[in-house]
Design an enzyme around this catalytic site. Structure first.
Site, PDB file in Angstrom:
ATOM      1  N   ASP A 467      35.056  12.723  29.442  1.00 28.82           N
ATOM      2  CA  ASP A 467      34.927  11.951  28.204  1.00 28.82           C
ATOM      3  C   ASP A 467      33.709  12.538  27.483  1.00 28.82           C
ATOM      4  O   ASP A 467      32.875  13.194  28.111  1.00 28.82           O
ATOM      5  CB  ASP A 467      34.700  10.482  28.572  1.00 28.82           C
ATOM      6  CG  ASP A 467      34.530   9.598  27.348  1.00 28.82           C
ATOM      7  OD1 ASP A 467      35.229   9.854  26.357  1.00 28.82           O
ATOM      8  OD2 ASP A 467      33.704   8.681  27.385  1.00 28.82           O
ATOM      9  N   ASP A 831      33.096   6.921  31.344  1.00 29.19           N
ATOM     10  CA  ASP A 831      32.176   5.782  31.423  1.00 29.19           C
ATOM     11  C   ASP A 831      32.830   4.515  31.952  1.00 29.19           C
ATOM     12  O   ASP A 831      32.191   3.499  32.103  1.00 29.19           O
ATOM     13  CB  ASP A 831      31.543   5.506  30.051  1.00 29.19           C
ATOM     14  CG  ASP A 831      32.600   5.205  28.984  1.00 29.19           C
ATOM     15  OD1 ASP A 831      33.763   4.997  29.368  1.00 29.19           O
ATOM     16  OD2 ASP A 831      32.268   5.178  27.788  1.00 29.19           O
ATOM     17  N   ASP A 835      38.361   4.586  29.835  1.00 31.19           N
ATOM     18  CA  ASP A 835      38.958   5.614  30.686  1.00 31.19           C
ATOM     19  C   ASP A 835      39.561   5.053  31.963  1.00 31.19           C
ATOM     20  O   ASP A 835      39.942   5.809  32.852  1.00 31.19           O
ATOM     21  CB  ASP A 835      37.885   6.657  31.051  1.00 31.19           C
ATOM     22  CG  ASP A 835      37.131   7.146  29.836  1.00 31.19           C
ATOM     23  OD1 ASP A 835      37.776   7.363  28.807  1.00 31.19           O
ATOM     24  OD2 ASP A 835      35.907   7.297  29.899  1.00 31.19           O
TER      25      ASP A 835
END
Length: 982
Positions: A467, A831, A835
């Site tokens: 990410d 995080d 996700d």
């Protein structure tokens, strides 16, 4: 899972009992290992409606079976609602599965419990249905209408009996139970058989040494399991005893222990901090929740009430991906509530017990998903192969001892003896030793794991998805500047920090009010982006105020100009209602009102492409896209702002506003430019991964240009490499779906449109055959179109794609799955918030979080940067290599011993007690411990360790070594035989 119905048959059961007695319990043990054989032997197949036993089979490649007994729930003892006996519904919610599961007039229902979840038999659809939650088919209106006033006392009792207690109960398993389970492991049963055999042959010292080692091993395992069980029990126990205020239709509101909550109950949130004991949907008022347990992020999240609309769609569908903004999840904590004029905030229980979000986390720890890793399957094949060699040894021994006219007892004992020598029963245990030590080393490095079997897989990772925000780049963004827009033209940029404060105007109005910040313990908290934006205005939040407006007294957030702010013609602004940000919608908006005025304003902020689509075209500058690209190509994060005056009457309740209606026909205000710096650890880690030939891919919700620039700065895309932007469009009218390939450096597009994929598409992809110097980049929209219309191109694109931008949480999961289909071992580092799905889907999901375990992923790193990724891969490789080395050693020592013993059998001789003791116990123990305790090599090599036991290099090394041993032992044996002193 697939489900099959069976009925117990008396005569079959009697035969099985006779078999247990005659086999001295061996048949019972076999049935314990193979529950499906137990069912097949004792029962006959029947339809599910008549079954008293069900057999469940997983649909994955393992096809594991579980046996479950069908039990009955008796409701006849309860005080039932009037009319329920005479054909009326048992519970008021006519759509509830409870009404379809009751057997009348007996008032009984059939149920099974699978992995802590209760299912009841639904007579209308003839299948078992989950029961611990409200039906998803409920509309927004029906949730308010059916459950808004609470349930009746009788209905609560029915639901309590049917759904079970609202408790996540993890039993601290008794030591005798753990011991019994461990001893019945096939490995220890085989060990017991071999020990009995060796003791009968007089190998007392050797057998005693093995018994002592086995006791220590079993003791340590049981202690470890008991510790885990206790820790998990303590983690969940406190949430089972929360006091909540529950309202019923007949008896009003009263305090109740949370274990008595049932789906459909209505409870009050009275302003105190409350750890949520169930999943609930907010129906009145708003609240701020800390979802750290769930996502790993401790940023306060604002929850808004479920709208009271007449929509006929199920409530989750009505709210789309955004339904989570109305849901309070079990295990999270309510830190602040904002009641409406109608009284305290209210919520309806959606799910209880193990059906909740926290229950899901606990179940994922109790029942980890089996890992499809070749190593574990190969280990079984390996043991089968060694057993075949052992069978040849058994036949050889029988022939030798029968030819020497030995007694039957000696022949049987010696034949079984050679069989046990060939098969080291410790191979399955050896595969886990490396993992156990690796897990301990990871814990010291603040990387926690809830699925230890995945550590070995980490050694095979060859692609990692990252990410961007908070993972590769800093969490906090720095405010760089604001570009206001007036009269459909961009004005002069106002840079930050600046000696002059931001002048008052619509842009300043948007920046002070369009956020989800809250004051907690006299400190402003919330999303880092919102925080930086608000701080740049020098305004202050006055959370103690209660603003008066047309809808009555509302506990609203009031913002006032601070001493350093530019002079404004307003005393302050009251934020009356929020449409929170969601990664699916990529925008947020607020309804506000200037204090002392009657006019309502709506401010929106979000992704520039999204916000501009909600604005009237005459307010969007003509050079909007060019200006946007100027900043995104420099790696800035760009947010667009928009505004609209709401024409509402005096008595309108703003909290009942429809989002779709409010967010339309806005005026474009300008762009907010924020700097997103790379974390200092990012570049070295990505270089280390690249040197080890591990691919890095960026998957982000941010703008495509920004993502490409960050990828270049981070070294994911090397200088000199070209970036090709892939733009795919859905078919429109007669125009077929199309793909455009455009060099990020060029302004013109080279577009190719196809109704079907043609050969020249492939030529366009390979681009002069130099694929390695090209990187594909695309956004979520193009990714979706490619999956739908150009799926056969996807593998070719993915092999060289590096940047995926504007990806929704669902698309992130899908991308990980597509990479796995291309035989990549995928790691995902994020995080934990957006996700979750991708972290679970990946072979190794690593959540950067302060929590020790989160529902998000198998691995959680308390180090808030990507240094944990190479660390995890190193330990995975160490565990994998150690496991292979131990297996190789055990196999070789077993086969060497097998050959030596077979040669001695030729002379009717055997190794002595102390010879076995030294080679088996002492040397093996030292070797295995030394291999497993070896730390991971500090540098990641550019090749991975082998991922399968049955591979040519490994088999060749064993076969050649065994051949060498056979020739040396045979030559030595024959030479010694020829000596005069023999």
């Amino acid at each position: 899972q697939e489900i099959f119905g069976y009925k117990t048959q008396g005569c079959r059961k009697a035969l099985c009992i006779a078999g247990y007695i005659l086999s001295c319990g061996a048949l019972l043990l076999l049935f314990y290992w193979k529950p499906e054989w137990d069912v097949w032997a004792n029962c006959i197949r029947c339809c599910l409606e008549e079954a008293d036993v069900v057999l469940l089979r997983t649909t994955d490649e393992f096809q594991r079976y579980t046996r479950k007994k069908v039990t009955w729930i008796d409701l006849s003892t309860l005080a039932l609602p009037v009319g329920s006996n005479s054909g009326g519904p048992l519970v008021a919610d006519k759509d509830s599965v409870i009404n379809r599961a009751i057997m009348k007039p007996q008032l009984k229902m059939r149920c099974i419990q699978v992995q802590k979840i209760r299912y009841i038999w639904d007579f209308s659809v003839k299948e078992f249905k989950k029961v611990g939650s409200l039906e998803d088919s409920n509309t927004c209106h029906s949730i308010h209408h059916k459950f808004g006033a609470g349930l009746t006392r009788e209905e609560q009792e029915i639901r309590q009996l049917v759904c079970g207690p609202n408790a996540i109960e993890v039993e601290i398993r008794p030591i005798w139970k753990l011991l019994f389970k461990e001893i019945l492991n096939p490995f220890y049963v085989f060990q017991a058989f071999t020990l009995t055999l060796w003791l009968s042959q007089g190998y007392t010292e050797y057998s005693v040494a093995i018994i002592i080692l086995s006791i220590i091993s079993v003791g340590l395992t049981v202690y470890d399991l008991r510790q885990q069980s206790t820790k998990l029990h303590d983690l969940v126990e406190e949430h089972n005893k929360v006091q909540v205020t529950v309202c019923t239709k007949s008896e009003g509101c009263k305090k109740l222990e949370s274990r008595y909550l049932v789906p459909g109950d209505m409870f009050l949130l009275d302003g105190k901090k409350l750890p949520l004991p169930c999943d609930a949907v907010l129906i009145d008022g708003s609240c701020i929740v800390n979802e750290g347990m769930l996502t790993g992020e401790s940023i306060p999240v604002t929850k808004t009430p479920l709208p009271l609309t007449e929509s006929l769609m199920p409530w989750k569908t009505h709210s789309m991906e955004d339904y989570r903004r109305h849901v309070l999840f079990c295990g999270t904590e309510v830190i602040q509530t904002k009641p409406t004029g109608r009284g305290p905030a209210r919520a309806v229980v959606l799910q209880t017990g193990f059906d909740t979000a926290k229950g899901d986390l606990v179940r994922s720890i109790l029942y980890p998903k089996p890992v499809n890793f070749k190593l574990y399957r190969d280990a079984f094949k390996f043991i089968v192969g060694l057993s075949v060699i052992g069978m040849f040894g058994l036949i050889y021994t029988v022939c030798v001892f029968v030819s020497h006219k030995k007694s039957v007892a000696d022949v049987v004992a010696m034949a079984l003896f050679l069989l046990t020598v060939a098969v080291p029963p410790t191979i399955p245990a050896a595969l886990t030793t490396g993992t156990v030590y690796a897990q301990r080393r990871l814990k010291k490095k603040k990387i926690f794991c809830i699925s230890p079997q995945r550590i070995n897989i980490c050694g095979q990772i060859n692609l990692v998805c990252f990410d961007k925000t908070g993972t590769l780049t800093e969490d906090g963004l720095d405010l760089w500047g604001v570009i206001p827009s007036e009269g459909s033209r961009f004005q002069k940029i106002h840079k930050f920090p600046s000696s002059t404060p931001l002048p008052w105007g619509p842009v300043c109005g948007a920046m002070v009010s369009c956020h989800s910040l809250v004051v907690l313990d006299k400190k402003i908290q919330g999303d880092p982006l919102d925080l930086k934006m608000f701080e740049g205005t020098h305004w202050e939040i006055d959370d103690s105020s209660t603003a008066q407006d047309g809808a009555g007294a509302l506990d609203t957030c009031v913002i006032r100009p601070g001493p350093k702010a530019s002079s404004a013609p307003v005393e302050g602004i009251a934020i009356l209602h929020q449409f929170p940000f969601s990664s699916g919608l990529q925008r947020m908006s607020v309804v506000s009102q200037k204090i002392g005025e009657e006019q309502y304003d709506l401010y929106m902020k979000g992704a520039p492409e999204i916000v501009s689509s909600f604005c009237t075209q005459e307010t969007v500058p003509a050079n909007f896209l060019k200006e946007l690209k100027t900043y995104t190509s420099q790696g800035f994060r760009v947010i667009a702002l928009a505004h609209k005056v709401l024409n509402l009457g005096k008595d309108v309740n703003v909290s009942n506003l429809e989002r779709e209606e409010a967010e339309s026909g806005l005026a474009f205000l300008g762009l907010l430019v924020m700097e997103n710096r790379l974390k200092q650890e990012t570049k070295p880690v990505l270089q280390e991964l690249a040197a080890a030939r591990i691919r890095s891919v960026m998957v982000t919700g941010d703008n495509l240009q920004t993502a490409v620039t960050v990828a270049r700065n981070a070294g994911m895309i090397h200088t000199g490499s070209k970036v090709i932007l892939v733009e795919a469009n859905e078919p429109e009218g007669s125009t077929p779906a199309s793909i455009a390939w455009r060099l990020a450096e060029d302004s013109e597009a080279n577009t190719a449109a196809f109704s079907e994929v043609c050969a020249n598409t492939e030529e366009k992809i390979t681009l002069e055959g130099e694929t390695s110097s090209y990187h594909f980049a695309m956004n979520g929209k193009s990714y979706q179109v490619i999956i739908k219309y150009f799926y056969n191109l996807l593998p070719k694109i993915l092999v060289n794609a590096t940047v995926f931008a504007r990806m929704s949480p669902g698309q992130k999961s899908s991308l990980v799955e597509e990479f796995q289909k291309l035989n990549y071992y995928v790691g995902m580092c994020g995080d934990g918030a957006n996700d979750c799905g991708a972290l679970k889907m990946a072979h190794a999901g690593i959540s950067l979080s302060e929590q020790e375990a989160s529902v998000a992923s198998p691995f959680t790193s308390q180090i808030p940067n990507i240094q944990c990724v190479p660390e995890l891969i190193r330990e995975g490789r160490a565990a994998l290599v150690a496991s292979f080395a131990v297996v190789k050693y055990l196999t070789l020592y077993g086969l060497i011993q097998f050959v030596g013993t077979a040669l001695l059998f030729w002379q009717l001789q055997i190794f002595g007690n102390h010879q076995y003791l030294i080679q088996d116990v002492i040397i093996t123990l030292l070797v295995c411990l030394t291999m497993s305790l070896t730390e991971a090599y500090p540098k990641l090599a550019p090749y991975r360790p082998p991922g399968q036991l049955i591979s040519p290099p490994l088999l060749l090394s064993i076969i050649l070594n065994v051949c060498f041993t056979i020739s040396m032992q045979t030559c030595g044996f024959l030479l010694v035989k020829q000596q005069p002193w023999y």
